[in-house]
Write a protein that holds these residues in place. Sequence first.
Motif, PDB file in Angstrom:
ATOM      1  N   ARG A  10      44.257  37.070  63.742  1.00 53.27           N
ATOM      2  CA  ARG A  10      43.528  37.649  64.875  1.00 53.27           C
ATOM      3  C   ARG A  10      44.458  37.927  66.057  1.00 53.27           C
ATOM      4  N   GLU A  11      45.747  37.742  65.824  1.00 52.44           N
ATOM      5  CA  GLU A  11      46.717  38.054  66.883  1.00 52.44           C
ATOM      6  C   GLU A  11      46.877  39.568  66.977  1.00 52.44           C
ATOM      7  N   THR A  12      46.735  40.115  68.172  1.00 56.37           N
ATOM      8  CA  THR A  12      46.884  41.571  68.327  1.00 56.37           C
ATOM      9  C   THR A  12      48.070  41.932  69.222  1.00 56.37           C
ATOM     10  N   LYS A  13      48.801  40.927  69.685  1.00 52.86           N
ATOM     11  CA  LYS A  13      49.926  41.210  70.586  1.00 52.86           C
ATOM     12  C   LYS A  13      51.231  40.669  70.008  1.00 52.86           C
ATOM     13  N   PRO A  14      52.339  41.373  70.251  1.00 51.40           N
ATOM     14  CA  PRO A  14      52.482  42.553  71.096  1.00 51.40           C
ATOM     15  C   PRO A  14      51.932  43.828  70.461  1.00 51.40           C
ATOM     16  N   VAL A  15      51.705  43.801  69.145  1.00 48.45           N
ATOM     17  CA  VAL A  15      51.234  44.979  68.412  1.00 48.45           C
ATOM     18  C   VAL A  15      50.240  44.483  67.365  1.00 48.45           C
ATOM     19  N   PRO A  16      49.073  45.108  67.221  1.00 50.55           N
ATOM     20  CA  PRO A  16      48.171  44.680  66.153  1.00 50.55           C
ATOM     21  C   PRO A  16      48.805  45.008  64.797  1.00 50.55           C
ATOM     22  N   ALA A  17      48.894  44.011  63.928  1.00 51.59           N
ATOM     23  CA  ALA A  17      49.609  44.199  62.659  1.00 51.59           C
ATOM     24  C   ALA A  17      48.613  44.315  61.506  1.00 51.59           C
ATOM     25  N   MET A  18      48.402  45.537  61.028  1.00 55.44           N
ATOM     26  CA  MET A  18      47.513  45.713  59.864  1.00 55.44           C
ATOM     27  C   MET A  18      48.084  44.900  58.697  1.00 55.44           C
ATOM     28  N   PRO A  19      47.222  44.254  57.895  1.00 53.02           N
ATOM     29  CA  PRO A  19      47.715  43.320  56.862  1.00 53.02           C
ATOM     30  C   PRO A  19      48.299  44.027  55.647  1.00 53.02           C
ATOM     31  N   VAL A  20      49.416  44.711  55.841  1.00 54.40           N
ATOM     32  CA  VAL A  20      50.010  45.524  54.774  1.00 54.40           C
ATOM     33  C   VAL A  20      50.290  44.711  53.512  1.00 54.40           C
ATOM     34  N   LEU A 175      42.918  49.723  69.654  1.00 53.51           N
ATOM     35  CA  LEU A 175      44.104  49.064  70.231  1.00 53.51           C
ATOM     36  C   LEU A 175      45.384  49.821  69.884  1.00 53.51           C
ATOM     37  N   ALA A 176      45.222  51.080  69.466  1.00 52.86           N
ATOM     38  CA  ALA A 176      46.374  51.952  69.181  1.00 52.86           C
ATOM     39  C   ALA A 176      47.350  51.326  68.172  1.00 52.86           C
ATOM     40  N   ALA A 177      46.780  50.700  67.127  1.00 55.57           N
ATOM     41  CA  ALA A 177      47.641  50.054  66.119  1.00 55.57           C
ATOM     42  C   ALA A 177      48.431  51.091  65.322  1.00 55.57           C
ATOM     43  N   PRO A 178      49.721  50.843  65.066  1.00 54.29           N
ATOM     44  CA  PRO A 178      50.486  51.752  64.217  1.00 54.29           C
ATOM     45  C   PRO A 178      50.252  51.447  62.729  1.00 54.29           C
ATOM     46  N   LEU A 179      50.711  52.357  61.871  1.00 55.42           N
ATOM     47  CA  LEU A 179      50.607  52.142  60.427  1.00 55.42           C
ATOM     48  C   LEU A 179      51.882  51.455  59.937  1.00 55.42           C
ATOM     49  N   PRO A 180      51.791  50.223  59.410  1.00 62.69           N
ATOM     50  CA  PRO A 180      53.014  49.575  58.913  1.00 62.69           C
ATOM     51  C   PRO A 180      53.460  50.190  57.586  1.00 62.69           C
ATOM     52  N   VAL A 181      54.741  50.466  57.484  1.00 64.94           N
ATOM     53  CA  VAL A 181      55.334  50.999  56.251  1.00 64.94           C
ATOM     54  C   VAL A 181      56.625  50.238  55.991  1.00 64.94           C
ATOM     55  N   GLN A 182      56.842  49.836  54.731  1.00 63.81           N
ATOM     56  CA  GLN A 182      58.070  49.116  54.383  1.00 63.81           C
ATOM     57  C   GLN A 182      58.860  49.969  53.399  1.00 63.81           C
ATOM     58  N   SER A 183      60.066  50.388  53.803  1.00 62.24           N
ATOM     59  CA  SER A 183      60.846  51.237  52.893  1.00 62.24           C
ATOM     60  C   SER A 183      61.782  50.412  52.016  1.00 62.24           C
ATOM     61  N   ARG A 184      62.122  49.209  52.467  1.00 58.42           N
ATOM     62  CA  ARG A 184      63.003  48.353  51.655  1.00 58.42           C
ATOM     63  C   ARG A 184      62.728  46.883  51.950  1.00 58.42           C
ATOM     64  N   ARG A 185      63.108  46.052  50.998  1.00 62.07           N
ATOM     65  CA  ARG A 185      63.032  44.599  51.204  1.00 62.07           C
ATOM     66  C   ARG A 185      64.430  44.036  51.249  1.00 62.07           C
ATOM     67  N   ARG A 218      53.015  60.775  54.781  1.00 58.35           N
ATOM     68  CA  ARG A 218      52.209  61.998  54.941  1.00 58.35           C
ATOM     69  C   ARG A 218      50.748  61.716  54.589  1.00 58.35           C
ATOM     70  N   GLU A 219      50.555  61.058  53.457  1.00 59.29           N
ATOM     71  CA  GLU A 219      49.201  60.779  52.979  1.00 59.29           C
ATOM     72  C   GLU A 219      48.461  59.819  53.917  1.00 59.29           C
ATOM     73  N   LEU A 220      49.197  58.786  54.369  1.00 58.31           N
ATOM     74  CA  LEU A 220      48.573  57.793  55.265  1.00 58.31           C
ATOM     75  C   LEU A 220      48.079  58.433  56.546  1.00 58.31           C
ATOM     76  N   VAL A 221      48.920  59.297  57.107  1.00 66.24           N
ATOM     77  CA  VAL A 221      48.553  59.918  58.385  1.00 66.24           C
ATOM     78  C   VAL A 221      47.356  60.849  58.188  1.00 66.24           C
ATOM     79  N   GLU A 222      47.352  61.559  57.056  1.00 65.31           N
ATOM     80  CA  GLU A 222      46.203  62.438  56.774  1.00 65.31           C
ATOM     81  C   GLU A 222      44.920  61.628  56.638  1.00 65.31           C
ATOM     82  N   ARG A 223      45.018  60.496  55.937  1.00 64.81           N
ATOM     83  CA  ARG A 223      43.809  59.710  55.650  1.00 64.81           C
ATOM     84  C   ARG A 223      43.314  58.919  56.850  1.00 64.81           C
TER      85      ARG A 223
END
Length: 462
Positions: A10-20, A175-185, A218-223
């Motif tokens: 339920r932490e939304t700061k500093p940025v709300p983190a969608m549970p990717v 809360l203007a949450a961004p979309l989390p994306v992970q390109s590498r681990r 691209r798909e995420l932003v469209e959806r």
Amino acid sequence: MTLLLVNPNRETKPVPAMPVGLLRVAEAAEREGVPVQVLDLAFASRPERLLRATIAKVKPSAVGFTVRNIDNADFRAPRFYLDEVRPLVAVARECCTGPIVIGGAGASMAPEAVRLDLGADCVVVGPGEGVVTRIHDAATGGERLPTVLFGPADHPTNPAADYARWLNLAPWKRLAAPLPVQSRRGCPRKCVYCNYAAIDGTSKYVLGDVDEVVDCIRELVERTRIPHVEFVDSTFNSPPTYAIALCEALARADLGVSLGASGITPRYASREVLEAMKAAGFSAIWCSPDTAAPETIRSYGKGFARDDLSVMARSAEELGFTVMWSFLFGGPGETESTVAETLRFAREEIPADHPVMLTSRMRIYPGTELARIVQAEGLPAPVLDPRVPGQFYLSSHVDAERLDAMLFEAHESLPNLMYLAAAQGPVVGLLQRMNGLLGRRQPTWADYAPIRRRVMKMLGRA
Ligand code: B12
Ligand code: SF4
């Protein structure tokens, strides 16, 4: 026979983190034919009640929770997030007879301690995609789960998840949450306090296919109609060849999104890399050199050269690319003179409109080099609750009062300096709402730090 996956963060700061991470596990379950449902409690007004009702309806064979944060690593204003998760696990235990499984970055850092604290059956360390079938089998009468299970880092996965499908996006958008994306681990460096190898399940890079990452965005932003992406890679600009290839592909795709990243190492923040990032659509980045003194760059194990920092600061200024700098004082090898050198760098080399975050004292996490140093110095082993004395390391070569006074003096005299606690202060919430309302992208430190700093000063919180 459904697996119920719960987001209790339920932490939304500093940025709300969608549970990717949780959603990627959900999608892996579906791919493997395991029926799955997701419950997002991030904005629920009565989380325990909602969980109880959901379990009654779904009748899951197992319940999985994601534990992203244990604490906020802030010595000045510590928060212990497991206090919010424990009652939820108790509800699951009461209402479901199947196994209760915990995964996530926080859980991976101290699996057995988290399991015992929450009263769960099993903690999954590292990526969870490769163990869902095992969890499902155990829940449906197969072999019992061990108390700790290691997830393989090379199991196929996606850079993100279908947020529009799994989440009610309305409160996230507010809360203007961004979309989390992970390109590498993975990250092969060995910073003294870092536990990312355990969390990512590997210290070697596992690189995503560049075109797949771009198509996914691209798909995420469209959806979702959210035009802001946050790369959640441990280090976005390393390896640099991959980072440049990804940035070039993003620039070519011209997706009209703003991009952010918090994991930037000065080691590869050359002008060439920053130029590629700017052309790709990055507007601001978050870099944690932690220190600018050659001695502590070494003793913190940071793996970059002192000159890399100056190059980065200069290139960022020339390119008009704002960096949020983060420094961590008081770690192994810190002395009054290394503190002074870092503050000198902040004062003289960081552009005056680039925000600088000050954190004092290093949070000790199990399994890290810092935990070994603590043990060698005869100090008590770390526990989960950051409010228990002794959870933050302070070098014996620097006096606590003197360190605090030096930071206070710098903080008062330079308007772009902030303490870590400001990142979770009330002004952040106001800015998030304002941006959500105006449909603007997530407030970045770059855009708002000076305003925020003035407002916080007015409110007496700076
Ligand atoms: C990027 C990042 C940020 C960004 C977030 C951007 C965003 N929009 O999401 C920023 C900089 C804003 C941020 C902020 C914070 N962060 Co942060 N962050 C990260 C980082 C680097 C990556 C997280 C991530 O998204 N990973 C990618 C996903 C895909 O991986 P994952 O979540 O781990 O999921 C996998 C596994 O864990 C597992 N899994 C996950 N859930 C489940 C559930 C089940 C049932 C199973 C089986 C498996 C499973 O499978 C998943 C898929 O492979 C991590 C460090 C790391 N390397 O993980 C720190 C980290 C998670 N953050 C941390 C902290 C403390 C915070 C803050 C509290 C800091 C602060 N004081 O403000 C805030 C909290 C923000 C919030 N709203 O919760 C800590 C948490 C641990 C702790 N100390 O308690 C970490 C681990 C860093 C650290 N070492 O201290 N963070
Ligand atoms: S560069 Fe970042 S991810 Fe890599 S070891 Fe250091 S702190 Fe950890």
